[in-house]
Design an enzyme around this catalytic site. Structure first.
Site, PDB file in Angstrom:
ATOM      1  N   CYS B  82      16.593  65.681 -16.895  1.00 60.11           N
ATOM      2  CA  CYS B  82      16.424  65.213 -15.522  1.00 60.11           C
ATOM      3  C   CYS B  82      15.768  66.307 -14.665  1.00 60.11           C
ATOM      4  O   CYS B  82      14.633  66.673 -14.925  1.00 60.11           O
ATOM      5  CB  CYS B  82      17.748  64.714 -14.952  1.00 60.11           C
ATOM      6  SG  CYS B  82      17.545  63.726 -13.461  1.00 60.11           S
ATOM      7  N   HIS B 203      18.643  60.493 -19.212  1.00 58.01           N
ATOM      8  CA  HIS B 203      19.917  61.144 -19.498  1.00 58.01           C
ATOM      9  C   HIS B 203      20.385  60.788 -20.908  1.00 58.01           C
ATOM     10  O   HIS B 203      21.000  59.746 -21.098  1.00 58.01           O
ATOM     11  CB  HIS B 203      20.971  60.716 -18.473  1.00 58.01           C
ATOM     12  CG  HIS B 203      20.702  61.283 -17.118  1.00 58.01           C
ATOM     13  ND1 HIS B 203      21.181  62.504 -16.728  1.00 58.01           N
ATOM     14  CD2 HIS B 203      19.948  60.835 -16.095  1.00 58.01           C
ATOM     15  CE1 HIS B 203      20.759  62.787 -15.510  1.00 58.01           C
ATOM     16  NE2 HIS B 203      20.003  61.779 -15.104  1.00 58.01           N
ATOM     17  N   GLU B 205      22.804  61.949 -22.479  1.00 57.00           N
ATOM     18  CA  GLU B 205      24.278  61.908 -22.523  1.00 57.00           C
ATOM     19  C   GLU B 205      24.826  60.592 -22.013  1.00 57.00           C
ATOM     20  O   GLU B 205      26.012  60.321 -22.152  1.00 57.00           O
ATOM     21  CB  GLU B 205      24.839  63.093 -21.723  1.00 57.00           C
ATOM     22  CG  GLU B 205      24.802  62.964 -20.199  1.00 57.00           C
ATOM     23  CD  GLU B 205      23.444  63.286 -19.567  1.00 57.00           C
ATOM     24  OE1 GLU B 205      22.450  63.400 -20.316  1.00 57.00           O
ATOM     25  OE2 GLU B 205      23.383  63.413 -18.331  1.00 57.00           O
TER      26      GLU B 205
END
Lengths: 275, 223
Positions: B82, B203, B205
């Site tokens: 990001c 992202h 994650e």
């Protein structure tokens, strides 16, 4: 260098490959004292299980995000939601939003630190709109969802909706469309729009409301309140213009899986994430 | 035992990144740290980030972590996420506190631009299917076109969807720095790669299986 030259130079990109941003399906879990419950019209509450297990099941089914609404009443148990978020964020790797009872910056900070990606601000925004500004300045608008509970107050050719608080019992006199615009200006990264007329009814979204709000703000809008079948989800996107649809009971009680919902949306020509 | 540092300089939630790394690499030592010596000694370094880039770059300067981060980006497997991707470019038109464009680390040639400032065409951000403006932030699951083969893409299908949430996007100047692109009205560099650096706008994650696979690839990436 302009976008056009980037686009032309980056072979082997073929036009038509990209299908675009997917519309999202978001199961919502009401959590009280660390347990999942679902209120029908916020009155008749039934227990539907352990939040970590339920979240993991939705993740497997292909949920695009999960939203928790913390309805814990006792201030003694306010921290239980933090443990729930920590546990879920360690096992489920999709975005998590948490709403309910968020009033000060420290509430936001603690939830984000526990593993939430976004927090939903509702009543606090109504009583103190500056809080939305402060929160988005501090944590970025990507982390701030403003929940709007709206009820129709005028019907006919020029329908109007107003913002209500306290589970739809207290009117505020605020016009829903003006409020949505204001919240987007104040830094809301997303709007969670709930029709208090439809919530718990299973009659489908208030499509006129949804469309009016979606067409008036430039931030993403999640439609909520009233989903009773999969066609309601399709209508929320195609007729309501929503970017995402939120539902609870149709998923909680096994009427449909998220997978089935996505299949129905695909059949209707809506771009979804397939897992 | 391989050690992975998630660089922390007080800019938001890093737990998700660390948890996801722990999930894919149970034998690795994953830490969240803002300690210069810890970053210097880590085998692999992750630079995450959310929020506004002005505050982000200021925090990076103010905490003395910048030299350690630059050193890691020069020497060891390095993953930007990001803002951790955006900050690697030359500048961002996301206004800093003084209202000027923000000068960033400049490891890659190109700029970070607001979605509405990328194209001179006023209709670029209008969805042709609905006639409505694309909502901003770009939030949700979008596709990444892998523009070249890379160890970080192993086991991940081309055009897989990842979770994005951002209003500014990277416009690379050099094709050879680009590993993936995404389209949202305009096209942008959603994955950057050079030598030991890989950086993504999305992202991983929060991107379920494919995101976890990307993180696993990072843990196993033999630069």
């Amino acid at each position: 260098m302009t976008w056009r030259s980037v686009r032309e130079s980056q072979t082997p990109v073929r036009k038509g490959n990209f299908m675009g941003l997917a519309k999202r399906i978001i199961p919502c879990l009401d959590v009280r004292d660390g347990r999942v419950v679902k209120g029908v019209q916020f009155v008749d509450i039934r227990d539907a299980g352990n939040p970590v297990e339920v979240a993991a099941r939705y993740d497997e089914q292909g949920a695009d995000e999960i939203t928790f609404l913390d309805i814990t009443a006792s201030s003694d148990n306010r921290d239980t939601i933090l443990h729930v978020v920590e546990d879920v964020a360690s096992t489920v790797f999709i975005p998590l939003t948490v709403g309910g009872g968020i009033r000060v910056l420290d509430d936001v900070r603690r939830l984000l630190n526990a593993g939430a990606d976004k927090v939903g601000i509702n009543t606090a925004a109504v009583f103190n709109p500056e809080f939305v500004k402060e929160a988005s300045d501090h944590f970025g608008s990507q982390a701030i969802v403003v929940s709007i509970d709206a009820k129709q107050v005028e019907s006919g050719d020029n329908p109007r909706w107003e913002i209500f608080t306290h589970g739809g019992r207290k009117g505020t006199g605020l016009d829903a469309l003006e409020w949505a615009r204001k919240m987007a200006d104040y830094g809301a990264g997303e709007i969670l729009l709930t029709s208090m007329d439809r919530d718990g009814t299973r009659d489908g979204f208030d499509l006129a409301l949804t469309r009016a709000v979606c067409d008036t703000v430039d931030v993403p809008v999640i439609a909520s309140g009233g989903v009773g079948n999969l066609d309601h989800l399709v209508a929320g996107i195609n007729e309501g213009h929503a970017d995402a649809v939120l539902a609870a009971s149709i998923f909680h009680f096994g009427d449909y899986t998220v997978q089935q919902a996505k299949q129905r949306m695909r059949d209707a020509g809506i771009e979804v994430r397939v897992t | 035992m391989t050690s992975i540092i998630v660089v922390d300089f007080g800019m938001g939630n890093l737990r998700s990144v660390a948890k996801a790394l722990e999930h894919v690499a149970p034998k690795a030592k994953v830490s969240i740290s803002g300690d210069v010596s810890a970053i210097r000694s880590a085998d692999r370094v992750v630079l995450p980030g959310q929020g506004a880039i002005g505050g982000y770059i200021k925090a990076l300067h103010d905490t003395d972590l910048e030299p350690a981060v630059l050193e890691a980006a020069d020497t060891r497997p390095f993953l930007g996420i990001c803002l951790g991707q955006q900050v690697l470019y030359e500048s961002s038109d996301e206004h800093g506190e003084d209202g000027e464009s923000v000068k960033t680390l400049g490891l890659f040639k190109g700029q970070v631009k607001h979605f509405t400032h990328v194209s001179a065409d006023p209709n670029a951000m209008i969805d042709p299917n609905t006639g409505h403006q694309y909502t901003i932030p770009h939030m949700g699951w979008n596709q990444v076109k892998q523009t070249r083969d890379h160890p970080m893409w192993h086991g991940i299908d081309d055009l897989s969807r990842f979770y994005f949430v951002h209003s500014y996007c990277v416009q690379s100047e050099l094709d050879e720095d680009v590993a993936g692109i995404t389209s949202y009205g305009v096209e942008f560099t959603s994955a950057t790669a050079r030598d030991n650096i890989f950086a993504v706008q999305f992202h991983p994650e929060k991107s379920q299986h494919d995101g976890l696979r990307l993180l696993e690839n990072f843990v196993n990436w033999d630069v």
